[in-house]
Structure formats: structure tokens, C-alpha cells
Design a protein around this motif. Structure first.
Motif, mmCIF file in Angstrom:
data_model
loop_
_atom_site.group_PDB
_atom_site.id
_atom_site.type_symbol
_atom_site.label_atom_id
_atom_site.label_comp_id
_atom_site.label_asym_id
_atom_site.label_seq_id
_atom_site.Cartn_x
_atom_site.Cartn_y
_atom_site.Cartn_z
ATOM 1 N N GLN A 191 -7.010 4.458 -5.682
ATOM 2 C CA GLN A 191 -6.355 5.434 -4.824
ATOM 3 C C GLN A 191 -7.393 6.329 -4.163
ATOM 4 O O GLN A 191 -8.525 6.448 -4.626
ATOM 5 C CB GLN A 191 -5.341 6.274 -5.603
ATOM 6 C CG GLN A 191 -5.876 7.047 -6.780
ATOM 7 C CD GLN A 191 -4.784 7.832 -7.480
ATOM 8 O OE1 GLN A 191 -3.703 8.094 -6.931
ATOM 9 N NE2 GLN A 191 -5.031 8.222 -8.712
ATOM 10 N N GLU A 192 -6.979 6.926 -3.062
ATOM 11 C CA GLU A 192 -7.833 7.864 -2.341
ATOM 12 C C GLU A 192 -7.203 9.239 -2.438
ATOM 13 O O GLU A 192 -6.052 9.430 -2.049
ATOM 14 C CB GLU A 192 -7.992 7.445 -0.881
ATOM 15 C CG GLU A 192 -8.991 8.314 -0.120
ATOM 16 C CD GLU A 192 -9.289 7.794 1.267
ATOM 17 O OE1 GLU A 192 -8.891 8.469 2.243
ATOM 18 O OE2 GLU A 192 -9.899 6.713 1.379
ATOM 19 N N ILE A 193 -7.957 10.188 -2.979
ATOM 20 C CA ILE A 193 -7.453 11.540 -3.183
ATOM 21 C C ILE A 193 -8.357 12.510 -2.440
ATOM 22 O O ILE A 193 -9.567 12.561 -2.681
ATOM 23 C CB ILE A 193 -7.424 11.913 -4.674
ATOM 24 C CG1 ILE A 193 -6.632 10.883 -5.478
ATOM 25 C CG2 ILE A 193 -6.824 13.298 -4.857
ATOM 26 C CD1 ILE A 193 -6.673 11.120 -6.974
ATOM 27 N N PRO A 232 0.844 -1.207 0.000
ATOM 28 C CA PRO A 232 0.000 0.000 0.000
ATOM 29 C C PRO A 232 0.876 1.254 0.000
ATOM 30 O O PRO A 232 1.962 1.272 0.568
ATOM 31 C CB PRO A 232 -0.789 -0.121 1.309
ATOM 32 C CG PRO A 232 0.087 -0.937 2.203
ATOM 33 C CD PRO A 232 0.794 -1.916 1.302
ATOM 34 N N ILE A 233 0.391 2.268 -0.656
ATOM 35 C CA ILE A 233 1.066 3.566 -0.632
ATOM 36 C C ILE A 233 0.350 4.433 0.386
ATOM 37 O O ILE A 233 -0.843 4.711 0.248
ATOM 38 C CB ILE A 233 1.046 4.234 -2.019
ATOM 39 C CG1 ILE A 233 1.664 3.309 -3.068
ATOM 40 C CG2 ILE A 233 1.790 5.567 -1.971
ATOM 41 C CD1 ILE A 233 3.097 2.922 -2.791
ATOM 42 N N HIS A 251 -2.876 12.014 -0.943
ATOM 43 C CA HIS A 251 -3.420 10.833 -1.601
ATOM 44 C C HIS A 251 -2.725 9.574 -1.093
ATOM 45 O O HIS A 251 -1.619 9.627 -0.555
ATOM 46 C CB HIS A 251 -3.295 10.936 -3.120
ATOM 47 C CG HIS A 251 -1.884 11.071 -3.610
ATOM 48 N ND1 HIS A 251 -1.127 12.204 -3.431
ATOM 49 C CD2 HIS A 251 -1.083 10.196 -4.281
ATOM 50 C CE1 HIS A 251 0.062 12.046 -3.970
ATOM 51 N NE2 HIS A 251 0.122 10.828 -4.484
ATOM 52 N N SER A 252 -3.392 8.453 -1.264
ATOM 53 C CA SER A 252 -2.862 7.148 -0.884
ATOM 54 C C SER A 252 -3.428 6.134 -1.863
ATOM 55 O O SER A 252 -4.289 6.466 -2.686
ATOM 56 C CB SER A 252 -3.264 6.795 0.553
ATOM 57 O OG SER A 252 -4.679 6.760 0.673
ATOM 58 N N SER A 253 -2.969 4.876 -1.775
ATOM 59 C CA SER A 253 -3.500 3.879 -2.701
ATOM 60 C C SER A 253 -3.396 2.487 -2.107
ATOM 61 O O SER A 253 -2.567 2.208 -1.229
ATOM 62 C CB SER A 253 -2.766 3.930 -4.039
ATOM 63 O OG SER A 253 -1.395 3.654 -3.870
ATOM 64 N N LEU A 254 -4.252 1.593 -2.603
ATOM 65 C CA LEU A 254 -4.246 0.191 -2.192
ATOM 66 C C LEU A 254 -3.162 -0.562 -2.964
ATOM 67 O O LEU A 254 -2.704 -0.100 -4.018
ATOM 68 C CB LEU A 254 -5.617 -0.429 -2.451
ATOM 69 C CG LEU A 254 -6.792 0.194 -1.693
ATOM 70 C CD1 LEU A 254 -8.088 -0.532 -2.034
ATOM 71 C CD2 LEU A 254 -6.547 0.170 -0.190
#
Length: 347
Positions: free
Chosen positions: A104-106, A83-84, A127-130
Motif C-alpha cells: 500500500q501507499e500511505i 486495486p484500492i 492511502h491506496s494499495s495494489l
């Protein structure tokens, strides 16, 4: 050696890295704590490629490293299986999905990207991402502010949606952060440009920076055309609002206007603001300012008993001779003649 085509490019991009091998071997024991993951990324998996620090609010920020600064752009495939964490960048990031999906979550909004989807992230967007799976292939393109210095004037001259996005991201002092999503259809010019860009970049021995810059310029131009077509009316409405605000700003502050201060007020780069004013009004800022000052001077001559010397100062001039010259050029007569002839006719 130059890559021969997309299949060879894809094979090179999608080759499993040592980092991914290590992640897979330790996947069951991989830490979930944000601090531990950050340390692993910085130390074990970094290899000099990532610079990440926490700001005063504890938010992880990624900065351009030496390679980024040297070339002003970098293209990397996103690492799989991990995960990022939520973070932000001090550069513009373009995310492009070659295969599979990417979630991703922005700014608190979860977005699923599929093959052909592209996302451009402004600086400092949280932001982050799976984790990506085995079959997911996503590339990251990072562009430093200095990169745009080279193509800035070309983007600026087009006065398009992308130029506005880039200029506001890199050159304004606005606190707002933006991102845009776009689907790149198979067989379109943009898709071919991106493919050739990747081919050029990953043909490391024969890579041409000039060619890459050319691809980027065409990419931004074509992308802007597609987005402008899709959202043209909204852009026109927004420009119309800005036009009214600019005119009000000039009328309220005509005595002492400086382009840099005005640009800072509107969160625009000064060059972009000058271009926008010319586009929207058909006049330069200087010409608009003269028009407003002369209109105000004529009102003062008509409606007050102020001396001409005082009017000169009141409308923002410090040089009487220059004021007389501009006034005569505007109205075809001197201020005294205007006061005598025009005002008498009105009476």
C-alpha cells in the motif's frame, strides 16, 4: 455455530466471494478510470457495505455505514484482484496480513506488508494499495469514534502510546494524520488475541460483543507495551517537550485559562490533557494555575505599588475573598501581612 480453530477460521475468511468471481471474469476488461471503478464499487459490488463520497477537493472518503454505526466495529477481508484507489476514512482502520503480502501507499510512501504485519491508520490518512493475489489474505478492522467511547477511560487511564494515538486521532482537532506499523510475531500474546478476536467475530451465530470488546482492550494494551518498549525514549522526549509547552502556556495565559480552550490549542481531548498534566507535573491544572497565580501575586506585592484589589484582578481572580483564602493557604499569611513582613525582611 462457533468456529473450532484457526484452520476453520482461515477457510471461512478465505472463501472466494461473488465480488471476486465477478472481478476475475471481467479482469481483462476491468476499467482503469478512477470514476468508473468508484461507480462499480458503489453500485455493483457494494451491497450496502461501503459508503464513499468525494469531498470538495475530489478526494474519495469512506464513511461508516449503518452496520458500522450499529456495532461500532467491522471486520472484513480485503477484496482480491482489484486495486484500492487513493482514499481516506472517517474512522480508524487496522490492516492485518494473515498470509502473503500487501503493498500500500500511505501519504506518498510505498510500504510492503508481509505475514504478521499490522498497520493502524488514523482518520483521513490518504492511502491506496495494489491488487491482492490469490494467496494473499488481509483483514480490515474498522473502528468508529463511538467504539472508543466504551473503552476510552480504560485506554486513557493507562496513558500509553496507543491511547495517545487513538485520542489524538478521534478527539483532537489536529489536521495531522498518522499511521503506525508493527510486526506481530508468531506465538506472542498479541497474535493469540488477534486470532481469538477473529474467531469470535466470525462465529456469527454465537458472537459476543462483550468478548470482542474485551479482546480489543487487551489488544491495544499489549500492542502499546510492545511499541513503548521499542520506541520508549522517543516517546519520553516528546512528552518532555509537551510538558515545557504546557507550562509556558499556563504562565502566558494564567489570568484566564479554560481547559477546553487549552485542549483545543494542543489538539488533545480535555480528559487526556488533564491526565497528561497530572502525570507530568504531579498536580492538576487547577493546582498548577494556583501556583502560577500566587507566584505572580507575590511578585506584584514585592515589586509594585499596586493595591491588593488591583492585584486580585491582575492575576485572574474576580472574588477577593477567594483570593485572600488561597493566598493565606499558600503563604501562611494574608496579602497585607506578606507585604508588611516579607518585603520588610527583604529590604
Amino acid at each position: 455455530m462457533r468456529l473450532k480453530g484457526y484452520d476453520e477460521l482461515f477457510q471461512r475468511i478465505n472463501s472466494r466471494t461473488d465480488i471476486e468471481e465477478n472481478i476475475l471474469q471481467t479482469l481483462d476488461h476491468f476499467p482503469k478510470d478512477i470514476n468508473q471503478i468508484l461507480e462499480i464499487l458503489k453500485n455493483k459490488y457494494n451491497d450496502g457495505k461501503i459508503i464513499m463520497e468525494r469531498d470538495e477537493n475530489g478526494i474519495v472518503t469512506s464513511y461508516p455505514n449503518d452496520v458500522d454505526k450499529l456495532h461500532n466495529f467491522t471486520i472484513r477481508r480485503k477484496t482480491k484482484f482489484i486495486p484500492i484507489l487513493e482514499h481516506k476514512h472517517e474512522y480508524i482502520e487496522i490492516v492485518y496480513v494473515l498470509q502473503g503480502t500487501f503493498i500500500q501507499e500511505i501519504k506518498g510512501r510505498q510500504i510492503q506488508m508481509n505475514k504478521g504485519d499490522l498497520c493502524i491508520l488514523d482518520r483521513n490518512v490518504l492511502h491506496s494499495s495494489l491488487p491482492l493475489g490469490e494467496s494473499d489474505v488481509v483483514v480490515n478492522i474498522t473502528l468508529t469514534p463511538k467504539f472508543f467511547d466504551g473503552i476510552f477511560m480504560y485506554l486513557l487511564s493507562d496513558k500509553n502510546y496507543i491511547s495517545n494515538f487513538v485520542i489524538n486521532s478521534l478527539y483532537s482537532k489536529s489536521k495531522s494524520q498518522n499511521f503506525l506499523n508493527h510486526h506481530v510475531k508468531e506465538g506472542t500474546l498479541i497474535q493469540k488475541i488477534l486470532e481469538n478476536l477473529l474467531l469470535e467475530y466470525y462465529s456469527t451465530e454465537e458472537r459476543s460483543t462483550a468478548a470482542i470488546n474485551g479482546y480489543f482492550l487487551i489488544f491495544f494494551t499489549e500492542l502499546s507495551r510492545e511499541i513503548t518498549t521499542r520506541t520508549g525514549e522517543g516517546i519520553k522526549d516528546e512528552q518532555h517537550k509537551v510538558k515545557g509547552k504546557i507550562l509556558k502556556y499556563i504562565r502566558d495565559r494564567y489570568k484566564d485559562i479554560k481547559l477546553n480552550e487549552m485542549a483545543e490549542y494542543f489538539n488533545f481531548h480535555p480528559s487526556y490533557l488533564s491526565s497528561l498534566i497530572k502525570k507530568e507535573f504531579g498536580k492538576t491544572l487547577k493546582e498548577l494555575l494556583i501556583e502560577v497565580r500566587m507566584t505572580e501575586a507575590s511578585k506584584l506585592l514585592k515589586n509594585t505599588d499596586m493595591t491588593i484589589d488591583n492585584i486580585v484582578l491582575e492575576v485572574g481572580y474576580t472574588n477577593s475573598s477567594h483570593f485572600y483564602h488561597v493566598f493565606k493557604k499558600t503563604y501562611g499569611m494574608t496579602p497585607n501581612q506578606y507585604k508588611t513582613n516579607v518585603i520588610k525582611k527583604d529590604i
